[in-house]
Each structure stands twice: as C-alpha cells, then as structure tokens.
Design a protein around this motif. Structure first.
Motif: not given
Length: 176
Positions: A162-164, A114-115, A159-160
């Motif tokens: 792109q997020q991963r 998670n960013l 989680y998408t």
C-alpha cells in the motif's frame, strides 16, 4: 539564476563528490528523506544552512602516517586523495553553476518511495521551477521504483504494498 539551479549549484559546490550533476542533486533535494530541506513560501530551502562542505569530511577521513604504512606493508597503494584528504571531485566544485543545469546519470538506486519526502510534500503554490524539477526527477525515479533492483528488493521489507502503491500514484500524478 532560477531558485532550483541556485539550490542545486550550492549542493554541487559544497559536495561535488556526492552530487556531480543536476540529477543527483535533484535526487538529494526532492527524493531523500531527512535531507535537511523544507518547503518555505513555495521554495525548497535548507532548514539550517551548513557552511561546511565535503572537504571537512575528506580531511577527517584521510589516512594517518601509521595507516599509510600499514597499507604499504599489505602491498596496497592508497590514492593521493586518501593520503592528502583532498576531494576526488574537486575540479567539479568550480563548475557547480554549470553542472546544476546538466542532467546526468543517477548512478545509484533511488531512495525508496516515502510519502514524507519533499517531492510528495511539495505545496500547491510551489515555484514553477520547482514544479518542473519535481517532474524531471519523478521521470527518473518512477521507473526505478516500479521495477526495483534486486538489491532494493532484498532490503525493502519495511515498505508495504500500500505504501509503495500510494507513492507510485503520487509520482504518476506529477508526470501527467
């Protein structure tokens, strides 16, 4: 003692049953979202230090006399710790300073990337000990994030891709 070791020793001392080694304490400090820690002047610190420790939790969850009788009636023998409310890892508490230097197994799936986790929010002026610690835990979690366990994949629908991908790119940058 450097600031990372001091922080990890504090975690291990307060919660030896949850963080019995450097790797697990680093995972909590740098990877867990909502862990109560924040970056201040280049150091990762507790936002609101909590004087309690796991002994409070163990005492609250110990079996009552009635529960112990129910276990006995079912043919189950509870552990001494369940009856007394003692921490099963109590001997580690006295070794916290030593264990803060000893990497060990993570023994669980890492918290999902998670960013907003402290690892990815590390300021550019972070203390060099924290920078090294970030690389150390990134080397542990990166392969696990790249090849998640079946349990993680089964529950990861939030989680998408792109997020991963963004999180993996951030961790890759730490390792280079």
């Amino acid at each position: 003692m450097n600031p990372v070791s001091a922080t990890l020793a504090g975690l291990i001392s307060r919660y030896p049953c949850a963080y019995p080694n450097r790797t697990q304490a680093l995972h909590h400090a740098l990877i867990m979202l909502g862990n109560g820690m924040a970056w201040r002047r280049g150091l990762l610190v507790d936002r609101v230090p909590d004087p309690r420790d796991c002994r409070d939790i163990h005492q609250k969850s110990r079996l009552t006399a009635a529960e112990t009788k129910l276990y006995a009636a079912a043919g189950i023998t509870p552990s001494t710790e369940q009856i007394t409310g003692a921490c099963p890892a109590e001997p580690l508490r006295a070794r916290a300073a030593e264990l803060a230097h000893e990497p060990g197994p993570l023994d669980r799936d890492p918290y999902p990337p998670n960013l907003q986790i402290p690892l990815f929010l590390m300021p550019t002026d972070a203390d060099t000990h924290w920078q090294q610690a970030a690389r150390e835990i990134a080397a542990v979690v990166a392969p696990l994030w790249q090849q998640p366990s079946p349990a993680v994949l089964a529950t990861e629908n939030e989680y998408t891709t792109q997020q991963r991908t963004a999180a993996l790119e951030r961790v890759a940058a730490l390792l280079t």
